[in-house]
Design an enzyme around this catalytic site. Sequence first.
Site: not given
Ligand code: CTP
Length: 393
Positions: A302, A319, A208
């Site tokens: 995570i 975040f 990304n």
């Molecule tokens: N995060 C994480 N592990 C993942 C995905 C996201 O720890 N597999 C954490 C990111 O580091 C961030 C937070 O979750 O602090 C939110 O990330 P975001 O991508 O906005 O959320 P998602 O859970 O991926 O939700 P979305 O469906 O909106 O992508």
Amino acid sequence: MFSDKTILIGITGAIAAYKTCELIRLLKKHNANVKIVVTPNALNFVTKTTLETLSQNPINIEQFDIKNFKPEHIALTDESDIFIIAPISANTISKISHGICDNLLTSTFCAYKKPIIIAPCMNTNMWENPAIIQNLEVLKNRGIKIIEPDSGFLACDTQGKGRLADINIIFESAKELLLPSQILKNKKLVITAGGTKENIDPVRYIGNYSSGKMGIALADSAYKLGADVVLISTFEVSKPYKVIVTSDTENMYNSVKNEFKNANSLIMAAAVSDFKVKYKSEQKLKKNGSTITLELIENPDILFEMSKIKTNNQIVVGFCAESQNLLENAKTKILKKGCDYLCANDISNKEIGFSSDENEVYIINKNLEIQKINKDKKTIVAMKILERIYGRS
Ligand code: CTP
């Protein structure tokens, strides 16, 4: 410690001038850029060569030695972050308290608007002279930090108050005035940065656009606030704190789990890939004229996992980058993830977020209360986030 600071040292005609050499060495050891301005009399006590060698800068003596068409006293005020006059003689104390500008050092003082420390050194009788007491009171009331002299054996062969204060005390005062207060001292903070990469084959990955700037700004700021920082980053960076380089999400998850065990807080600023390739190819995939289908499976979340196992004393911060309905989505997300705080930013705004040097953030807590941090450089936003969450305002 002082790598981005320029410290202006003023030296006047007093015997303790030789001790200032040690102060200069100490500041240089902590990476400060040291500039020196002396009164002509100071050079009766310490030489130009000594000061230039220690500071690695030319010293400033003459008021009308104009470089770059800018009066020297103005240049010195613009170029430095703090002015420390040590030792300051009774004569210079009296002059600066009355606004007299008869040499480069006193003129620089008069034009100086940033923090100033003075450390007097003189004979006890002079120290007790009502004129000196009054002049020091004037300076103190104008916000000048005065480091009083010590008592002991004086150069004039008497005992009493008047010896220049220990240079470590002068150094600590400079630190206090220049560096932000150590609100994270004795706290371990684990911070993630960058974007995870999920391998497809040995040469390709799904990734990304995360630049890692926000995570690194947070780690740098936490370090400045005294924290024991562990940065878990998806790229190499050289930092004065511990950096663990990870690549894919599984890898980052393991490092976070390991480091979070004895940490006070976790900040998940990394853009973590939600999916990984189910069957990674051991060999480079070859094109063969037809389409390739990659099957993706979910990665561990995570932030969610760490929020589940955290103790009451641990703070977990997430975040979230949203391209629409920022606050609504962020509120739903903090409840879903179970973290203590979520910092939300709007990635539809091209001026902030991802690769930009600026950001604008809304901090949401568990009670869904929102605080806005206005658009600013990521380094400033990072400091404000830490201060709001861990401390002062
Ligand atoms: N995060 C994480 N592990 C993942 C995905 C996201 O720890 N597999 C954490 C990111 O580091 C961030 C937070 O979750 O602090 C939110 O990330 P975001 O991508 O906005 O959320 P998602 O859970 O991926 O939700 P979305 O469906 O909106 O992508």
